[in-house]
Write a protein that holds these residues in place. Sequence first.
Motif, PDB file in Angstrom:
ATOM      1  N   THR A 193     -65.762  17.298 -41.724  1.00  0.00           N
ATOM      2  CA  THR A 193     -65.663  15.855 -41.963  1.00  0.00           C
ATOM      3  C   THR A 193     -64.840  15.139 -40.896  1.00  0.00           C
ATOM      4  N   VAL A 194     -64.044  15.887 -40.137  1.00  0.00           N
ATOM      5  CA  VAL A 194     -63.316  15.321 -38.989  1.00  0.00           C
ATOM      6  C   VAL A 194     -63.383  16.321 -37.836  1.00  0.00           C
ATOM      7  N   SER A 195     -63.188  15.816 -36.631  1.00  0.00           N
ATOM      8  CA  SER A 195     -63.118  16.715 -35.480  1.00  0.00           C
ATOM      9  C   SER A 195     -61.735  17.367 -35.447  1.00  0.00           C
ATOM     10  N   TYR A 196     -61.562  18.332 -34.578  1.00  0.00           N
ATOM     11  CA  TYR A 196     -60.263  19.010 -34.477  1.00  0.00           C
ATOM     12  C   TYR A 196     -59.186  18.083 -33.911  1.00  0.00           C
ATOM     13  N   GLU A 197     -59.620  16.938 -33.348  1.00  0.00           N
ATOM     14  CA  GLU A 197     -58.645  15.941 -32.873  1.00  0.00           C
ATOM     15  C   GLU A 197     -58.324  14.930 -33.963  1.00  0.00           C
ATOM     16  N   GLY A 198     -58.970  15.040 -35.123  1.00  0.00           N
ATOM     17  CA  GLY A 198     -58.696  14.137 -36.244  1.00  0.00           C
ATOM     18  C   GLY A 198     -59.615  12.941 -36.329  1.00  0.00           C
ATOM     19  N   VAL A 199     -60.698  12.910 -35.502  1.00  0.00           N
ATOM     20  CA  VAL A 199     -61.649  11.802 -35.517  1.00  0.00           C
ATOM     21  C   VAL A 199     -62.684  12.047 -36.613  1.00  0.00           C
ATOM     22  N   LYS A 200     -62.980  11.008 -37.435  1.00  0.00           N
ATOM     23  CA  LYS A 200     -63.923  11.168 -38.546  1.00  0.00           C
ATOM     24  C   LYS A 200     -65.330  11.462 -38.043  1.00  0.00           C
ATOM     25  N   LEU A 209     -67.441  24.072 -35.959  1.00  0.00           N
ATOM     26  CA  LEU A 209     -66.218  24.737 -36.436  1.00  0.00           C
ATOM     27  C   LEU A 209     -65.428  25.343 -35.277  1.00  0.00           C
ATOM     28  N   LEU A 210     -66.078  25.482 -34.119  1.00  0.00           N
ATOM     29  CA  LEU A 210     -65.417  26.035 -32.945  1.00  0.00           C
ATOM     30  C   LEU A 210     -64.863  24.912 -32.069  1.00  0.00           C
ATOM     31  N   ALA A 211     -63.711  25.155 -31.486  1.00  0.00           N
ATOM     32  CA  ALA A 211     -63.074  24.177 -30.591  1.00  0.00           C
ATOM     33  C   ALA A 211     -62.278  24.936 -29.534  1.00  0.00           C
ATOM     34  N   VAL A 212     -61.735  24.214 -28.602  1.00  0.00           N
ATOM     35  CA  VAL A 212     -60.953  24.843 -27.524  1.00  0.00           C
ATOM     36  C   VAL A 212     -59.745  25.572 -28.091  1.00  0.00           C
ATOM     37  N   CYS A 213     -59.147  24.995 -29.152  1.00  0.00           N
ATOM     38  CA  CYS A 213     -57.911  25.562 -29.705  1.00  0.00           C
ATOM     39  C   CYS A 213     -58.123  26.905 -30.400  1.00  0.00           C
ATOM     40  N   SER A 215     -61.010  28.971 -29.492  1.00  0.00           N
ATOM     41  CA  SER A 215     -62.095  29.638 -28.758  1.00  0.00           C
ATOM     42  C   SER A 215     -61.762  31.081 -28.410  1.00  0.00           C
ATOM     43  N   ASP A 216     -60.472  31.419 -28.268  1.00  0.00           N
ATOM     44  CA  ASP A 216     -60.095  32.783 -27.884  1.00  0.00           C
ATOM     45  C   ASP A 216     -59.823  33.672 -29.100  1.00  0.00           C
ATOM     46  N   CYS A 217     -60.126  33.170 -30.303  1.00  0.00           N
ATOM     47  CA  CYS A 217     -59.796  33.941 -31.520  1.00  0.00           C
ATOM     48  C   CYS A 217     -60.961  34.775 -32.043  1.00  0.00           C
ATOM     49  N   ASP A 218     -62.198  34.511 -31.556  1.00  0.00           N
ATOM     50  CA  ASP A 218     -63.394  35.223 -32.014  1.00  0.00           C
ATOM     51  C   ASP A 218     -63.505  35.178 -33.545  1.00  0.00           C
ATOM     52  N   CYS A 219     -63.481  33.954 -34.093  1.00  0.00           N
ATOM     53  CA  CYS A 219     -63.450  33.780 -35.557  1.00  0.00           C
ATOM     54  C   CYS A 219     -64.851  33.878 -36.166  1.00  0.00           C
ATOM     55  N   PRO A 220     -64.988  34.563 -37.312  1.00  0.00           N
ATOM     56  CA  PRO A 220     -66.262  34.531 -38.046  1.00  0.00           C
ATOM     57  C   PRO A 220     -66.478  33.138 -38.646  1.00  0.00           C
ATOM     58  N   GLY A 250     -49.644  37.001 -50.995  1.00  0.00           N
ATOM     59  CA  GLY A 250     -50.263  36.301 -52.128  1.00  0.00           C
ATOM     60  C   GLY A 250     -50.387  34.812 -51.892  1.00  0.00           C
ATOM     61  N   LYS A 251     -50.161  34.045 -52.954  1.00  0.00           N
ATOM     62  CA  LYS A 251     -50.317  32.593 -52.876  1.00  0.00           C
ATOM     63  C   LYS A 251     -49.234  31.935 -52.035  1.00  0.00           C
ATOM     64  N   SER A 252     -48.140  32.632 -51.802  1.00  0.00           N
ATOM     65  CA  SER A 252     -47.032  32.052 -51.029  1.00  0.00           C
ATOM     66  C   SER A 252     -47.139  32.331 -49.529  1.00  0.00           C
ATOM     67  N   MET A 253     -48.278  32.893 -49.094  1.00  0.00           N
ATOM     68  CA  MET A 253     -48.448  33.211 -47.673  1.00  0.00           C
ATOM     69  C   MET A 253     -48.476  31.937 -46.832  1.00  0.00           C
ATOM     70  N   VAL A 254     -47.786  31.973 -45.706  1.00  0.00           N
ATOM     71  CA  VAL A 254     -47.726  30.852 -44.766  1.00  0.00           C
ATOM     72  C   VAL A 254     -48.174  31.357 -43.396  1.00  0.00           C
ATOM     73  N   PHE A 255     -49.070  30.608 -42.755  1.00  0.00           N
ATOM     74  CA  PHE A 255     -49.566  30.961 -41.423  1.00  0.00           C
ATOM     75  C   PHE A 255     -48.865  30.096 -40.387  1.00  0.00           C
ATOM     76  N   GLU A 256     -48.405  30.745 -39.318  1.00  0.00           N
ATOM     77  CA  GLU A 256     -47.569  30.047 -38.333  1.00  0.00           C
ATOM     78  C   GLU A 256     -48.210  30.041 -36.945  1.00  0.00           C
ATOM     79  N   ASN A 257     -47.625  29.185 -36.083  1.00  0.00           N
ATOM     80  CA  ASN A 257     -48.056  29.059 -34.688  1.00  0.00           C
ATOM     81  C   ASN A 257     -49.560  28.758 -34.617  1.00  0.00           C
ATOM     82  N   CYS A 258     -49.989  27.721 -35.381  1.00  0.00           N
ATOM     83  CA  CYS A 258     -51.410  27.352 -35.457  1.00  0.00           C
ATOM     84  C   CYS A 258     -51.725  26.358 -34.335  1.00  0.00           C
ATOM     85  N   THR A 259     -52.469  26.802 -33.349  1.00  0.00           N
ATOM     86  CA  THR A 259     -52.728  25.976 -32.162  1.00  0.00           C
ATOM     87  C   THR A 259     -53.594  24.759 -32.474  1.00  0.00           C
ATOM     88  N   CYS A 260     -54.509  24.870 -33.440  1.00  0.00           N
ATOM     89  CA  CYS A 260     -55.379  23.729 -33.757  1.00  0.00           C
ATOM     90  C   CYS A 260     -54.624  22.626 -34.482  1.00  0.00           C
TER      91      CYS A 260
END
Length: 428
Positions: A193-200, A209-213, A215-220, A250-260
């Motif tokens: 619904t928005v681009s990775y830059e926040g544009v609607k 779903l893929l972007a420069v931020c 691109s090096d992660c090889d995400c499914p 579990g539910k309290s997991m936090v992901f860090e250093n998120c480039t996107c």
Amino acid sequence: DITITPTDARWVGAWWLGILVCATLNLLAGIPFWFFPKSLVKEGETNETEEMNKRSVVSLQEKDRNEAKQTMYEIAKDFIPFLKALFHNSVYMLFICITVLQFSAFNGMVSFMPKYLEQQFGKSASDAIFLIGVYNLPIICVGYFFGGLLMKKFKINIYQAANIAFWISLLDYLLYFSAFWTVCDTSPVAGLTVSYEGVKQVSYTENTLLAVCNSDCDCPLKIWDPVCGDNGITYVSPCLAGCKASRGTGKSMVFENCTCVAASGFSSQNVSAILGQCGGEENCDKMLRYFLILTLVCSFIFSLAAMPGYMVLIRSLKPEEKSFGVGIHGLASRVLAGIPSPIYFGALIDNTCLKWGTMTCGGEGACRMYDIVTYRWLYFGLPAALRGLSYIPSALILLILKKKLKAESQVLLNAPVEMQDKEQEALN
């Protein structure tokens, strides 16, 4: 550990529990019927009369068996003439058209209302079903009761009943359009619904779903495991958010250093994300209340018109046609509206899906997220079109009944004075 909540699109829950509860209640309600006698004492009969009736039952059973074949033949013989008579009954056929259109709209809306509340207002499936039951079912019963009471108290004729049903239903139809404004924007999802830059934007393709931020992660791209970034944007998975590390379980997991998260222009040293989609706007709960109050009012008005409308059906039939006519009406409403309407409603709504789930065997699963704006226009627009079309045969019924009433009144005026009272009573 379970890392999702009941508001997550992947949450299934004990969907079968309601079926078991309803089945048990139906069985308990049916038990008293097992203890009824084979024949009931009619009003005014004595015990002696009842004994005589019991003795005559045995002799009548043989007679009934002999007459059964003849009765079935007579029923089959009368079927075509009765059916032909119903097809030539203009009021009856127009009423079937109204029922098919109105029931198609009603059935389609009710079938997909829980999903609409989930997608539009962020409610869990169980909360959505509960709210529908609390706000709609009791008030519909009240509307049926008062509609029937109105018919009984004022001894309304068929033309008056048709007028009442038409204008009350039209009032509900006009109020219905207010639902288009009881909306709130859901949280933005990067790449959908928005681009990775926040544009609607709105995208139905996986490539966005893929972007420069990331691109090096090889995400499914087929995985749906949403996380909410500190910037208020939801990402389809921690990998697509460009997250490099995590802490907690579990539910309290936090992901860090998120480039996107950082790439969206979010100015903070802590660019992290947590499990689950971001919440909607603050006014979503207020809009939900407005929507539920509106559905409550509309349900009451619509059900208030149901009894006068049903009396138009009953009184448009001759006494010998009533049971057969009601049966054909019920069959037509279910075959032409009850079965197909959820199918084409569901097919159209599926076209608004932005992200499909994937089953473990590799096939396409359930939809995880919809284009809610298009969903809303389809969900409210299609019933509006169907109900709008139903007022064409409704207006024709009013014209036909008005013409019949004038003709009958003219006959009554030309009749001898001593016959007018009896004919007026029959007309009523």
